[in-house]
Design a protein around this motif. Structure first.
Motif, PDB file in Angstrom:
ATOM      1  N   VAL A  45       0.884  -1.175   0.000  1.00 28.21           N
ATOM      2  CA  VAL A  45       0.000   0.000   0.000  1.00 28.21           C
ATOM      3  C   VAL A  45       0.918   1.220   0.000  1.00 28.21           C
ATOM      4  N   VAL A  46       0.935   1.891  -1.139  1.00 24.15           N
ATOM      5  CA  VAL A  46       1.900   2.992  -1.299  1.00 24.15           C
ATOM      6  C   VAL A  46       1.269   4.326  -0.923  1.00 24.15           C
ATOM      7  N   PHE A  47       2.100   5.230  -0.488  1.00 25.34           N
ATOM      8  CA  PHE A  47       1.624   6.591  -0.176  1.00 25.34           C
ATOM      9  C   PHE A  47       1.080   7.236  -1.438  1.00 25.34           C
ATOM     10  N   TRP A  48      -0.124   7.749  -1.367  1.00 26.74           N
ATOM     11  CA  TRP A  48      -0.664   8.503  -2.499  1.00 26.74           C
ATOM     12  C   TRP A  48      -0.073   9.910  -2.502  1.00 26.74           C
ATOM     13  N   THR A  49       0.005  10.438  -3.705  1.00 27.84           N
ATOM     14  CA  THR A  49       0.354  11.859  -3.820  1.00 27.84           C
ATOM     15  C   THR A  49      -0.839  12.542  -4.491  1.00 27.84           C
ATOM     16  N   ASP A  50      -0.747  13.845  -4.687  1.00 24.80           N
ATOM     17  CA  ASP A  50      -1.867  14.561  -5.334  1.00 24.80           C
ATOM     18  C   ASP A  50      -2.091  14.046  -6.746  1.00 24.80           C
ATOM     19  N   THR A  51      -1.000  13.611  -7.382  1.00 28.98           N
ATOM     20  CA  THR A  51      -1.132  13.238  -8.797  1.00 28.98           C
ATOM     21  C   THR A  51      -1.002  11.735  -9.059  1.00 28.98           C
ATOM     22  N   TRP A  52      -0.725  10.973  -8.036  1.00 28.95           N
ATOM     23  CA  TRP A  52      -0.527   9.535  -8.232  1.00 28.95           C
ATOM     24  C   TRP A  52      -1.267   8.766  -7.146  1.00 28.95           C
TER      25      TRP A  52
ATOM     26  N   ARG B 267      18.316  18.186  -7.278  1.00 28.14           N
ATOM     27  CA  ARG B 267      18.811  18.675  -5.983  1.00 28.14           C
ATOM     28  C   ARG B 267      18.789  17.534  -4.979  1.00 28.14           C
ATOM     29  N   LYS B 268      19.910  17.316  -4.342  1.00 27.43           N
ATOM     30  CA  LYS B 268      19.990  16.210  -3.383  1.00 27.43           C
ATOM     31  C   LYS B 268      19.468  16.655  -2.024  1.00 27.43           C
ATOM     32  N   ILE B 269      18.204  17.043  -2.040  1.00 28.11           N
ATOM     33  CA  ILE B 269      17.553  17.430  -0.776  1.00 28.11           C
ATOM     34  C   ILE B 269      16.534  16.338  -0.493  1.00 28.11           C
ATOM     35  N   TYR B 270      16.574  15.812   0.727  1.00 29.71           N
ATOM     36  CA  TYR B 270      15.720  14.655   1.031  1.00 29.71           C
ATOM     37  C   TYR B 270      14.622  14.998   2.023  1.00 29.71           C
ATOM     38  N   GLU B 271      13.490  14.375   1.822  1.00 29.95           N
ATOM     39  CA  GLU B 271      12.345  14.571   2.708  1.00 29.95           C
ATOM     40  C   GLU B 271      12.585  13.784   4.007  1.00 29.95           C
ATOM     41  N   PRO B 272      11.938  14.227   5.090  1.00 29.80           N
ATOM     42  CA  PRO B 272      12.076  13.445   6.330  1.00 29.80           C
ATOM     43  C   PRO B 272      11.468  12.050   6.142  1.00 29.80           C
ATOM     44  N   PRO B 273      11.964  11.040   6.876  1.00 28.89           N
ATOM     45  CA  PRO B 273      11.419   9.681   6.712  1.00 28.89           C
ATOM     46  C   PRO B 273       9.930   9.648   7.063  1.00 28.89           C
ATOM     47  N   ARG B 274       9.193   8.789   6.347  1.00 29.97           N
ATOM     48  CA  ARG B 274       7.748   8.625   6.623  1.00 29.97           C
ATOM     49  C   ARG B 274       7.421   7.150   6.652  1.00 29.97           C
ATOM     50  N   TYR B 275       6.577   6.785   7.576  1.00 21.39           N
ATOM     51  CA  TYR B 275       6.141   5.387   7.706  1.00 21.39           C
ATOM     52  C   TYR B 275       4.622   5.391   7.695  1.00 21.39           C
ATOM     53  N   MET B 276       4.027   4.722   6.726  1.00 21.59           N
ATOM     54  CA  MET B 276       2.568   4.751   6.628  1.00 21.59           C
ATOM     55  C   MET B 276       1.948   4.100   7.867  1.00 21.59           C
ATOM     56  N   THR B 277       0.970   4.778   8.440  1.00 17.91           N
ATOM     57  CA  THR B 277       0.287   4.203   9.594  1.00 17.91           C
ATOM     58  C   THR B 277      -0.905   3.373   9.103  1.00 17.91           C
ATOM     59  N   VAL B 278      -1.429   2.556  10.012  1.00 16.04           N
ATOM     60  CA  VAL B 278      -2.615   1.761   9.683  1.00 16.04           C
ATOM     61  C   VAL B 278      -3.759   2.707   9.300  1.00 16.04           C
ATOM     62  N   ASN B 279      -3.878   3.803  10.022  1.00 14.54           N
ATOM     63  CA  ASN B 279      -4.948   4.759   9.699  1.00 14.54           C
ATOM     64  C   ASN B 279      -4.811   5.303   8.281  1.00 14.54           C
ATOM     65  N   GLN B 280      -3.582   5.640   7.919  1.00 10.11           N
ATOM     66  CA  GLN B 280      -3.386   6.188   6.569  1.00 10.11           C
ATOM     67  C   GLN B 280      -3.742   5.157   5.503  1.00 10.11           C
ATOM     68  N   ALA B 281      -3.352   3.899   5.758  1.00 14.96           N
ATOM     69  CA  ALA B 281      -3.681   2.841   4.791  1.00 14.96           C
ATOM     70  C   ALA B 281      -5.196   2.680   4.696  1.00 14.96           C
ATOM     71  N   ALA B 282      -5.864   2.699   5.862  1.00 10.24           N
ATOM     72  CA  ALA B 282      -7.322   2.530   5.876  1.00 10.24           C
ATOM     73  C   ALA B 282      -8.001   3.697   5.163  1.00 10.24           C
ATOM     74  N   GLU B 283      -7.488   4.904   5.359  1.00 12.91           N
ATOM     75  CA  GLU B 283      -8.068   6.076   4.685  1.00 12.91           C
ATOM     76  C   GLU B 283      -8.030   5.891   3.172  1.00 12.91           C
ATOM     77  N   GLN B 284      -6.878   5.392   2.684  1.00  9.49           N
ATOM     78  CA  GLN B 284      -6.743   5.203   1.236  1.00  9.49           C
ATOM     79  C   GLN B 284      -7.694   4.115   0.734  1.00  9.49           C
ATOM     80  N   LEU B 285      -7.797   3.030   1.507  1.00  5.49           N
ATOM     81  CA  LEU B 285      -8.693   1.938   1.099  1.00  5.49           C
ATOM     82  C   LEU B 285     -10.147   2.433   1.079  1.00  5.49           C
TER      83      LEU B 285
ATOM     84  N   SER C 108      11.666  14.972  -3.096  1.00  3.31           N
ATOM     85  CA  SER C 108      10.368  15.400  -3.618  1.00  3.31           C
ATOM     86  C   SER C 108      10.504  15.387  -5.147  1.00  3.31           C
ATOM     87  N   LEU C 109       9.357  15.356  -5.816  1.00  2.00           N
ATOM     88  CA  LEU C 109       9.390  15.307  -7.279  1.00  2.00           C
ATOM     89  C   LEU C 109      10.155  16.509  -7.836  1.00  2.00           C
ATOM     90  N   GLU C 110       9.911  17.661  -7.215  1.00  2.00           N
ATOM     91  CA  GLU C 110      10.569  18.895  -7.677  1.00  2.00           C
ATOM     92  C   GLU C 110      12.094  18.794  -7.523  1.00  2.00           C
TER      93      GLU C 110
END
Ligand SMILES: C[S@@+](CC[C@H](N)C(=O)[O-])C[C@H]1O[C@@H](n2cnc3c(N)ncnc32)[C@H](O)[C@@H]1O
Length: 278
Positions: free
Chosen positions: A133-140, A179-197, A171-173
């Motif tokens: 279950v992958v993190f959704w983005t605005d465009t994907w 640019r080698k700028i990295y986003e902070p680490p993210r771990y999908m929670t059960v709630n986030q997965a359920a929201e997407q489902l 980030s996509l940009e």
């Protein structure tokens, strides 16, 4: 020799004796640090193994694999992977490169998320295709994992849902601008997965499409990760909102005293695996 060593899923002590012996005799030891999470950090591993570890991020593994394999034909190099080296995401590319360079390799297996999921009481034999279950983005916003869950259910199979982990991602940009700028680490929670489902179910209803009866009743059972602490649900609004919407969550904590036992208060229909309550 290249050693691919599984670290298991708990802490520093989950490495096998064979794995530890290999680590201790290696000249360089890499720790794969982007597909999985261990309950302890690099320092705790270093202390227990008595060895300095080199963090290997996606860039290093995918783009600088030859550096990683340097001199592995004349000395021992270890590549440590949380879980099993070939659990889910395979590191077969590294093995293929080693073979091509004439470097011998050995795999030292360990417990994987793929079999540890059995701790939730469902029979491993009855699992269908595993989904991510992958993190959704605005465009994907892919929905393919939902189709696979439905298909598994139609075949009477459970589904192991691997929730997305994003470590050291651009980030996509930043990616497009190099640019080698990295986003902070993210771990999908059960709630986030359920929201997407739930969003997918909603989309399908709006389109007049049928979904599995379990989804139609609005009841969705979700098991938390095996690693106590990593994905604890905050008692925030999001959790309550899901409960109001008929999502039931169950959690399986993996504290040292309660290894592999469901957390107190969970009721589960072991046959169907559908209902669980905290
Ligand atoms: C490619 S699989 C990792 C496989 C790992 N090598 C193994 O054998 O368990 C990556 C996914 O496994 C899950 N995962 C990794 N580490 C985990 C952990 N400590 N607890 C629960 N799930 C985990 C996450 O969903 C992550 O996206």
């Amino acid at each position: 020799m290249l050693y691919l060593v599984g670290l298991g899923l708990g802490d520093a002590k989950d490495i096998t004796v064979k794995g530890l012996e290999a680590v201790r005799r290696c000249r360089r030891v890499y720790l794969e640090a982007y597909t999985s999470v261990l309950a302890v950090g690099k320092e705790a591993l270093e202390e227990f193994y008595g060895k300095e570890l080199i963090l290997a991020d996606r860039e290093m593994v995918e783009q600088e694999a030859d550096n990683l394999l340097k001199e592995a034909d004349v000395c021992d190099v270890a590549f440590l992977v949380v879980g099993d080296p070939f659990g889910a995401t395979t590191h077969s590319d590294l093995v293929l490169r080693a073979v091509k360079l004439g470097i011998p390799y050995k795999v030292i297996h360990n417990a994987s998320i793929m079999n540890a999921v059995g701790c939730c009481g469902l029979q491993l034999y009855n699992f269908g295709e595993t989904v991510s279950v992958v993190f959704w983005t605005d465009t994907w916003q892919p929905e393919s994992f939902f189709d696979k869950i439905e298909k598994n259910r139609q075949n009477g199979m459970h589904t192991l849902c691997l929730l997305d982990i994003k470590v050291k991602e651009q980030s996509l940009e930043n990616l497009m601008k190099g640019r080698k700028i990295y986003e902070p680490p993210r771990y999908m929670t059960v709630n986030q997965a359920a929201e997407q489902l739930l969003a997918i179910i909603q989309n399908r209803r709006l389109q007049g499409l049928k979904t599995d009866p379990m989804f139609q009743s609005g009841s969705l059972g979700l098991a938390e990760d095996l690693q106590g602490g990593m994905r604890r649900e905050p008692d925030g609004a999001s959790g309550r909102r899901l409960e109001e919407r008929g999502v039931e969550q169950c959690s399986f904590s993996r504290s040292s005293k309660q290894d592999h036992k469901p957390a107190k208060g969970i009721k589960k229909d072991l046959k169907s695996g559908r209902d669980c309550k905290v």
